[in-house]
Design an enzyme around this catalytic site. Structure first.
Site, PDB file in Angstrom:
ATOM      1  CE  LYS A  95      -3.584   1.839   1.920  1.00  0.00           C
ATOM      2  NZ  LYS A  95      -3.867   3.247   2.927  1.00  0.00           N
TER       3      LYS A  95
ATOM      4  CE  LYS B 227      -6.062  -3.863  -5.043  1.00  0.00           C
ATOM      5  NZ  LYS B 227      -5.576  -2.878  -5.698  1.00  0.00           N
TER       6      LYS B 227
HETATM    7  S1  IVH Z   1      -6.756  -0.585  -4.156  1.00  0.00           S
HETATM    8  C1  IVH Z   1     -11.465   0.009  -4.913  1.00  0.00           C
HETATM    9  N1  IVH Z   1      -3.870  -0.730  -3.624  1.00  0.00           N
HETATM   10  O1  IVH Z   1      -4.947   3.177  -0.823  1.00  0.00           O
HETATM   11  C2  IVH Z   1     -10.059  -0.116  -4.092  1.00  0.00           C
HETATM   12  N2  IVH Z   1      -5.190   1.131  -3.188  1.00  0.00           N
HETATM   13  O2  IVH Z   1      -7.310   3.282   1.311  1.00  0.00           O
HETATM   14  C3  IVH Z   1      -9.323   0.842  -4.342  1.00  0.00           C
HETATM   15  N3  IVH Z   1      -3.601   3.031  -2.702  1.00  0.00           N
HETATM   16  O3  IVH Z   1      -7.046   5.690  -2.646  1.00  0.00           O
HETATM   17  C4  IVH Z   1      -7.848   0.718  -3.437  1.00  0.00           C
HETATM   18  N4  IVH Z   1      -1.547   1.217  -3.416  1.00  0.00           N
HETATM   19  O4  IVH Z   1      -5.100   5.556  -3.150  1.00  0.00           O
HETATM   20  C5  IVH Z   1      -5.429   0.039  -3.958  1.00  0.00           C
HETATM   21  N5  IVH Z   1      -1.863  -1.040  -3.944  1.00  0.00           N
HETATM   22  C6  IVH Z   1      -2.838  -0.526  -3.763  1.00  0.00           C
HETATM   23  C7  IVH Z   1      -2.982   0.529  -2.865  1.00  0.00           C
HETATM   24  C8  IVH Z   1      -3.914   1.848  -3.071  1.00  0.00           C
HETATM   25  C9  IVH Z   1      -2.075   2.786  -2.224  1.00  0.00           C
HETATM   26  C10 IVH Z   1      -4.086   3.592  -1.530  1.00  0.00           C
HETATM   27  C11 IVH Z   1      -5.465   4.681  -3.008  1.00  0.00           C
HETATM   28  C12 IVH Z   1      -5.888   4.448  -2.397  1.00  0.00           C
HETATM   29  C13 IVH Z   1      -6.298   4.344  -1.154  1.00  0.00           C
HETATM   30  C14 IVH Z   1      -7.211   2.887  -0.371  1.00  0.00           C
END
Ligand code: IVH
Length: 677
Positions: free
Chosen positions: A119, A285
């Site tokens: 993340k 995921k």
């Molecule tokens: S998936 C619907 N994957 O984290 C799923 N988010 O708290 C959306 N982020 O707004 C997010 N790395 O800016 C996803 N590998 C990753 C990520 C990621 C950073 C951030 C992204 C999102 C926030 C969600």
């Protein structure tokens, strides 16, 4: 020499101010000084730098930051909302996450494949490609509406401007996280508090030439809209876009089962400090995209993904005193004032003790040496007492039995747990000034009236000055008084005025959520709004006779249970609450709740479920019914259109009732047929 240190102090103070305003401007998107004041501040710093060469060692702000952008990027609605993620902090949370997925999918044994991705702690953006050409680039904004920052995104070299592949979908939206490398950040640490802040600032420059001055990078992690849909797994999607030329994080891995999840989490956590970008956890995921679609989203986050944060930072400190805080539902929360200690780069001087029972269980006392922890953005908490360090004369902490307002407090009996609540609450509502202040903070919050410039601190300030004492006061503020307050310039007052005017138009569900009835969160507020339809119907709750009938009818709603009904009853039985809600609603333009007329197999039909299904959980069945335009209710009445009867243990009485009322019955096999037709 004294002179020199004074100059340095003055210089550093001004730099701190620039940092503060950068944060207001670029990250919060709410400047609190005018552009020209900001420019003057910058000029002063540059003059100092030119005059006193010894300031050189602190780095120079003059070159890098451009003039503050006019914060007028064009607003653009996202093709599909940019959601956030729910968090997990330990293996237990992950276990619950997986269990919930299995329950939803009605899987007994599961071997669900997950993809694990770091993340990235940066700024999210979305890139829209039409026929392989980068056509739009937006910031996240509030998740529904973003801002057009295409020109700035284009300055990031690694972002493909065209995709040269004949397999690229004609519409492809790539979601990504923009960041500045930790090493690169060292050159900018004088102007921004942290790398994330710097990336945000750079992306919000008006002039793309200024964006270019801060070297931005990115990782693509997902998709929004896509047509035609070409992928069946998240891992397949990531591999393909890598071939299209996008940057994909190299630490991605497909995993199965809790053991592999834990291993991957530990492994990446040990790598964390060696990476050139900040990460604050792993995102897990569901890899299969069809399963993701089945799982769908709750109001703010997908059911198929979670952010598994890295372990909380811990520290040892001492409790100086214990104070009481009162929440918006009257909940009394004890807070430990501790000797300031740095935890994960942040100085902590308060830590929550949760509630009376928690203090009792851990026997926490004033003067105790304690271990505290700070995980992600949650409030620091006291986790244990170092008993060996306790002084002999220490005394047990006596939890106050009265609220800060002097009123009695009470622990309620919880019907679901059949125990007394752990939380003690003030028995007064708006009459308790501490509760009332918190209710006001809730009303102006993002999910409620969402009034920019009227945050928690401003509510405190306006409360103390008697400017706001009840919700309706927000709409008759004395701006002449505010004008005289420090920190309130013409710009911030105008911003506040227009934010308040804007907030006057509010949807019924948000209004219901805002007034802060206990147990009525965003989801329940939507259910209630769809039941009442208009504010006129809603205000029937003020009248005792009508209230009784309404509460009876509410029992029919799926999702609204005994607890909620009792809470609504209690709320409106209080005359002060009624007056407050009435005064507030009189000032507003509350729009009717329009149920999105979804065209589908169950358009405008009311359905009720009984019994379990083989192929899907009740939650999934409900989601499918709603996606097809149906409304799911919780009890049988003559208005019901269908009773859907699952094979596993349907309630006989309900089936009988439905038959008597001549309601159409759908058996499980018919339900499956309808869905497949
Ligand atoms: S998936 C619907 N994957 O984290 C799923 N988010 O708290 C959306 N982020 O707004 C997010 N790395 O800016 C996803 N590998 C990753 C990520 C990621 C950073 C951030 C992204 C999102 C926030 C969600």
């Amino acid at each position: 020499m004294k002179e020199k240190s004074k100059i340095v102090d003055d210089y550093l103070r001004k730099i701190e101010l620039i940092k503060k305003h950068n944060n207001h401007y670029y990250i919060k998107d709410k400047p609190i000084i005018t552009d020209s004041d900001y420019d003057n501040l910058k000029k002063e710093v540059i003059t100092l730098e030119k005059k006193y060469l010894f300031l050189e060692k602190f780095g120079s702000v003059s070159e890098i930051i451009g003039a503050p952008p006019s914060n007028k990027f064009a607003k653009v609605k996202h093709l599909s909302p940019m959601l956030s993620l729910s968090n997990a902090f330990d293996d237990k949370d992950m276990e619950i996450f997986i269990k919930k997925i299995n329950n939803f999918l009605n899987n007994d044994e599961s071997d669900i494949e997950f993809i694990s991705e770091p993340k990235i702690d940066g700024i999210s953006a979305t890139l829209i490609y039409e026929k392989g050409k980068l056509a739009k680039g937006l910031s996240r904004g509030d998740g529904e509406v973003g801002e057009d920052i295409l020109e700035n995104l284009k300055t990031i070299e690694e972002i493909p401007k065209t995709i040269n592949s004949n397999t690229v979908p004609s519409l492809l939206e790539v979601r990504c996280e923009i960041y500045i490398g930790k090493k690169d950040f060292l050159n900018f640490k004088e102007q921004f508090a942290n790398p994330r802040n710097a990336a945000g600032g750079s992306l919000r420059q008006k002039n793309p030439e200024d964006t270019k001055k801060i070297p931005l990078k990115y990782f693509a992690y997902g998709f929004g809209a896509m047509d035609p849909m070409k992928f069946s797994k998240q891992s397949e999607f990531l591999e393909s876009i890598k071939d299209f030329g996008f940057s994909i994080n190299p630490l991605i891995k497909v995993v199965k089962g809790e053991k592999q999840i834990e291993e991957q989490h530990k492994k990446i956590e040990t790598l964390r400090s060696s990476l050139d970008y900040d990460i604050d956890g792993l995102v897990f995921k569901v890899n299969d995209l069809k399963t993701q679609k089945r799982l769908g989203n709750t109001s703010n986050s997908p059911r198929w993904a979670i952010a598994y944060k890295f372990s909380a930072e811990k520290a040892i400190t001492k409790i100086k005193s214990i104070v009481i805080q009162v929440g918006r539902t009257g909940a009394i929360t004890p807070v430990a004032k501790v000797e300031p200690v740095t935890v994960g780069g942040v100085v902590v001087s308060n830590a929550t003790l949760h509630n009376e029972d928690e203090i009792e269980r851990k026997d926490i006392r004033i003067g105790d040496t304690v271990k505290i922890q700070r995980a992600g953005d949650v409030i620091p908490q006291v986790i244990s007492v170092e008993l060996s360090k306790r002084k002999k004369d220490s005394k047990k902490y006596l939890f106050p039995k009265r609220c800060l307002c002097g009123a009695e407090t009470k622990k309620e009996f919880s019907k679901s747990t059949k125990k007394l609540d752990a939380v003690r609450r003030c028995t007064k509502g708006y009459e308790c000034i501490f509760t009332a202040k918190e209710k006001l903070k809730h009303i102006v919050s993002k999910e409620a009236f969402n009034i920019d410039g009227l945050g928690k601190k401003v509510i405190e300030q306006f409360w103390d000055l008697n400017l706001i004492r009840k919700p309706s006061d927000i709409f008759k503020l004395d701006y002449n008084k505010i004008k005289k307050l420090e920190g309130w310039g013409e710009l911030s007052i105008n911003n506040l005025k227009s934010a308040i005017i804007k907030s006057k138009t509010i949807s019924l569900d948000k209004f219901i959520y805002s007034i802060g009835i206990r147990h009525i969160g965003q989801e329940n507020a939507k259910i209630l709004a769809s039941f009442f339809g208009s504010i006129k119907e809603f205000t029937n709750l003020f009248t005792l006779k009508k209230r009784k009938k309404i509460l009876n009818d509410l029992e029919e709603l799926d999702g609204i249970g005994e607890t909620q009904i009792k809470s609504i009853y209690n709320f409106f039985s209080n005359e002060i609450n009624n007056t407050i809600v009435k005064d507030l609603s009189d000032k507003l333009n509350i729009s009717n709740y329009s149920i999105k007329n979804v065209n589908g197999k169950f358009s405008n039909k009311k359905l009720m479920f009984t019994g379990g299904f083989k192929n899907m959980s009740r939650s999934e069945a409900k989601m499918i019914a709603e996606k097809n335009g149906g409304k799911v209710v919780g009890s049988i009445s003559k208005n019901l259109d269908y009773l859907v009867v699952g094979e596993t243990k349907p309630t006989k009485r309900k089936v009988e009732q439905a038959k008597q009322l001549k309601i159409k019955i759908i058996l499980e096999k018919d339900w499956n047929k309808i869905l497949n037709s």
